[in-house]
Write a protein that holds these residues in place. Structure first.
Motif, short mmCIF file in Angstrom:
data_model
loop_
_atom_site.label_atom_id
_atom_site.label_comp_id
_atom_site.label_asym_id
_atom_site.label_seq_id
_atom_site.Cartn_x
_atom_site.Cartn_y
_atom_site.Cartn_z
N ASP A 1 25.20 -5.95 13.57
CA ASP A 1 23.98 -5.81 12.78
C ASP A 1 22.77 -5.94 13.71
OD1 ASP A 1 23.31 -6.31 9.47
OD2 ASP A 1 21.69 -6.64 10.92
N ASN B 1 26.58 -6.13 -0.47
CA ASN B 1 25.49 -6.17 -1.43
C ASN B 1 25.49 -4.87 -2.23
OD1 ASN B 1 24.60 -8.66 -0.41
ND2 ASN B 1 23.42 -7.65 1.20
N GLU C 1 19.94 -2.78 0.87
CA GLU C 1 18.84 -1.99 1.44
C GLU C 1 19.32 -0.64 1.94
OE1 GLU C 1 16.87 -4.46 4.30
OE2 GLU C 1 16.13 -5.80 2.73
P1 5GP Z 1 21.96 -4.60 3.12
O1 5GP Z 1 20.70 -5.38 2.87
O2 5GP Z 1 21.81 -3.16 2.73
O3 5GP Z 1 23.18 -5.24 2.56
O4 5GP Z 1 22.19 -4.68 4.69
C1 5GP Z 1 21.71 -3.74 5.59
C2 5GP Z 1 21.90 -4.31 6.96
O5 5GP Z 1 21.78 -3.28 7.91
C3 5GP Z 1 20.87 -5.39 7.34
O6 5GP Z 1 21.56 -6.60 7.68
C4 5GP Z 1 20.13 -4.78 8.52
O7 5GP Z 1 19.82 -5.75 9.51
C5 5GP Z 1 21.12 -3.75 9.05
N1 5GP Z 1 20.53 -2.59 9.67
C6 5GP Z 1 19.51 -1.83 9.19
N2 5GP Z 1 19.28 -0.78 10.00
C7 5GP Z 1 20.19 -0.87 11.02
C8 5GP Z 1 20.45 -0.07 12.16
O8 5GP Z 1 19.82 0.96 12.42
N3 5GP Z 1 21.45 -0.49 12.99
C9 5GP Z 1 22.18 -1.61 12.74
N4 5GP Z 1 23.14 -1.93 13.60
N5 5GP Z 1 21.97 -2.39 11.65
C10 5GP Z 1 20.98 -2.02 10.82
#
Ligand code: 5GP
Ligand code: ZN
Length: 118
Positions: free
Chosen positions: A28, A82, A90
């Protein structure tokens, strides 16, 4: 195309942990624990609401492998997905957060009381 699909097709970089024909695991970008890996299916699925049991079967063993490779299998870890707005999703491409490497805190309610629901 969503950002995780761009990681799958190589348009965006990722710090890869493991990959097979169907799934990818990468670190992440904004880790919430010493080990914070995201596991995704390569084929776009919006969320857990849409995933098939067949895909979940493959993801289950893949996540188990990831925990072993990262070295958190025995010490313990948490697996979370999530779903939707209240779930705090997100990125609208199904992903499992695999968190470990330290004792994890527990607590989820942003601004509601459990009494309101049960
Ligand atoms: P959500 O809130 O959708 O469950 O988690 C999305 C996750 O994706 C977050 O923990 C965020 O830090 C991670 N994330 C968002 N954009 C990127 C990216 O471009 N690369 C990586 N490796 N993680 C990302
Ligand atoms: Zn996608």
């Amino acid at each position: 195309m969503c950002i995780f699909c761009k990681i799958v097709n190589g348009e965006l970089p990722a710090n890869m942990v493991r990959e097979n024909d169907d799934f990818m695991a990468f670190h992440d970008l904004n880790p919430k624990a010493p080990a914070h890996i995201l596991v995704i299916p390569k084929l776009h699925v919006d969320s857990f609401n849409e995933v098939t049991p067949e895909t979940m079967a493959g993801m289950t063993s893949f996540i188990q492998e990831v925990a072993k490779v990262v070295g958190i299998k025995e010490s313990g870890y948490r697996v979370i997905t999530n779903v939707g707005d209240n779930g705090g999703q997100e990125v609208k491409h199904l992903h499992w957060h695999v968190l470990g490497g330290a004792k994890l805190a527990w607590g989820h309610f942003a601004d509601a009381d459990t009494k309101d629901f049960f």
